[in-house]
Design a protein around this motif. Structure first.
Motif, short mmCIF file in Angstrom:
data_model
loop_
_atom_site.label_atom_id
_atom_site.label_comp_id
_atom_site.label_asym_id
_atom_site.label_seq_id
_atom_site.Cartn_x
_atom_site.Cartn_y
_atom_site.Cartn_z
N ALA A 53 24.98 -62.03 23.81
CA ALA A 53 25.48 -61.73 25.16
C ALA A 53 25.77 -63.01 25.92
N SER A 54 24.93 -64.01 25.74
CA SER A 54 25.12 -65.29 26.42
C SER A 54 25.87 -66.29 25.56
N GLN A 55 26.16 -65.91 24.35
CA GLN A 55 26.94 -66.74 23.43
C GLN A 55 26.29 -68.10 23.18
N TYR A 56 25.03 -68.05 22.87
CA TYR A 56 24.40 -69.30 22.47
C TYR A 56 23.45 -69.05 21.31
N VAL A 57 23.27 -70.12 20.57
CA VAL A 57 22.32 -70.11 19.46
C VAL A 57 21.55 -71.42 19.52
N SER A 58 20.27 -71.33 19.24
CA SER A 58 19.46 -72.54 19.31
C SER A 58 18.62 -72.68 18.04
N LEU A 59 18.14 -73.90 17.86
CA LEU A 59 17.26 -74.21 16.74
C LEU A 59 16.04 -74.94 17.28
N LEU A 60 14.87 -74.40 16.98
CA LEU A 60 13.63 -75.05 17.35
C LEU A 60 12.99 -75.63 16.10
N ILE A 61 12.55 -76.86 16.23
CA ILE A 61 11.83 -77.51 15.12
C ILE A 61 10.43 -77.81 15.63
N ARG A 62 9.46 -77.13 15.04
CA ARG A 62 8.07 -77.36 15.44
C ARG A 62 7.49 -78.51 14.65
N ASP A 63 6.47 -79.15 15.25
CA ASP A 63 5.78 -80.25 14.56
C ASP A 63 6.82 -81.24 14.00
N SER A 64 7.68 -81.72 14.85
CA SER A 64 8.75 -82.61 14.41
C SER A 64 8.21 -83.84 13.69
N GLN A 65 8.92 -84.22 12.64
CA GLN A 65 8.55 -85.37 11.83
C GLN A 65 9.67 -86.42 11.88
N GLU A 108 23.60 -80.15 4.95
CA GLU A 108 22.83 -79.22 4.14
C GLU A 108 22.39 -78.07 5.03
N LEU A 109 22.49 -76.87 4.51
CA LEU A 109 22.17 -75.67 5.29
C LEU A 109 20.67 -75.56 5.52
N ILE A 110 20.31 -75.37 6.80
CA ILE A 110 18.91 -75.14 7.13
C ILE A 110 18.65 -73.66 7.28
N MET A 111 19.47 -73.03 8.12
CA MET A 111 19.25 -71.60 8.41
C MET A 111 20.55 -70.95 8.80
N PHE A 112 20.58 -69.63 8.64
CA PHE A 112 21.66 -68.86 9.22
C PHE A 112 21.05 -67.64 9.90
N ILE A 113 21.76 -67.13 10.87
CA ILE A 113 21.27 -65.96 11.61
C ILE A 113 22.47 -65.13 12.03
N TYR A 114 22.33 -63.81 12.03
CA TYR A 114 23.43 -62.97 12.47
C TYR A 114 22.98 -61.83 13.37
N SER A 115 21.68 -61.71 13.61
CA SER A 115 21.19 -60.68 14.53
C SER A 115 20.58 -61.33 15.76
N ASN A 116 20.71 -60.68 16.89
CA ASN A 116 20.08 -61.19 18.10
C ASN A 116 18.58 -61.31 17.91
N GLY A 117 18.03 -62.36 18.50
CA GLY A 117 16.59 -62.54 18.40
C GLY A 117 16.27 -63.83 17.67
N ASP A 118 15.08 -63.85 17.11
CA ASP A 118 14.57 -65.05 16.44
C ASP A 118 14.49 -64.84 14.94
N ALA A 159 15.45 -70.17 14.41
CA ALA A 159 16.78 -70.02 15.01
C ALA A 159 16.71 -68.87 16.00
N GLN A 160 17.36 -69.05 17.13
CA GLN A 160 17.40 -68.02 18.16
C GLN A 160 18.86 -67.72 18.50
N LEU A 161 19.18 -66.44 18.56
CA LEU A 161 20.55 -66.03 18.83
C LEU A 161 20.60 -65.08 20.01
N ASN A 162 21.52 -65.35 20.93
CA ASN A 162 21.76 -64.48 22.06
C ASN A 162 23.27 -64.28 22.17
#
Lengths: 115, 111
Positions: free
Chosen positions: B68-80, B45-55, B63-66
């Motif tokens: 130049a470094s070719q990486y994308v990350s996902l942060l989950i706060r207050d994990s359950q 199931e889709l959580i998020m999509f991103i296409y611009s650098n940044g958060d 979601a964080q996208l870089n």
């Protein structure tokens, strides 16, 4: 979001037999549907892209004569695994393409076990 | 060959902590990036999509996208504990509507 159903949700068949999996878009019309296969702890691998009223486009390495795809209407696509073998045992997932580029509505998947 | 790499995990975090999931990709022509959540035996199931650098933030998810470094990350706060699942990173080339999926990272949130 839109709803995609698959039937059956799981199936066990004997080696050498054929199995048909149905994928239906319930509340939208899916001109394009995708078929994926996922082995345990592996990524989703696209098998083919199915367009209503035309022949499916298969990914490299996928045998089109073994995995028959029919997309006869805007709400139904079927995948038939012919002459199934144990190595075909996998989780098969279909998805329907939505209006936006990021929209793929996944079905719940079909677990196929070939004995 | 386009590749999307993820650490298979499992990543184990305590309830309430921040979970950080990472993904790298090989194709510099990639334009769109997606995070899916997949529970065991279920479809993604889709959580998020991103296409611009940044958060990009959506509720507890960032979601964080870089590019130049070719990486994308996902942060989950207050994990359950209900966040415990496999998280799939997917990457799409410009002009394509078919994503390439990574193998996924298994996340375990323990009480």
């Amino acid at each position: 979001g839109a709803v995609v159903s698959q039937h059956p949700s799981w199936v066990i068949c004997k080696s050498g037999t054929s199995v048909k999996i149905e994928c239906r878009s319930l509340d939208f019309q899916a001109t394009t549907m995708f078929w994926y296969r996922q082995f345990p702890k592996q990524s989703l691998m696209l098998m083919a892209t199915s367009n209503e009223g035309s022949k499916a486009t298969y990914e490299q390495g996928v045998e089109k004569d073994k995995f028959l795809i029919n997309h006869a209407s805007l709400t139904l696509s079927t995948l038939t695994v012919t002459s199934a073998h144990p190595e075909d045992s996998s989780f098969y997932i279909c998805s329907g393409e939505g209006r936006e580029f990021y929209e793929q509505y996944f079905g719940p998947g079909t677990r196929l076990t070939v004995t | 060959q386009k590749e999307v790499e993820q650490n298979s995990g499992p990543l184990s975090v305590p309830e309430g902590a921040i979970a950080s999931l990472n993904c790298t990709y090989s194709d510099r022509g990639s334009q769109s990036f997606f995070w899916y959540r997949q529970y065991s035996g279920k479809s993604p199931e889709l959580i998020m999509f991103i296409y611009s650098n940044g958060d990009k933030e959506d509720g507890r998810f960032t979601a964080q996208l870089n590019k130049a470094s070719q990486y994308v990350s996902l942060l989950i706060r207050d994990s359950q504990p209900s966040d415990s699942a496999t998280y799939l990173c997917a990457v799409m080339q410009g002009g394509s509507y078919i994503p390439t999926f990574g193998r996924g990272t298994s996340l375990i949130v323990h009480p």
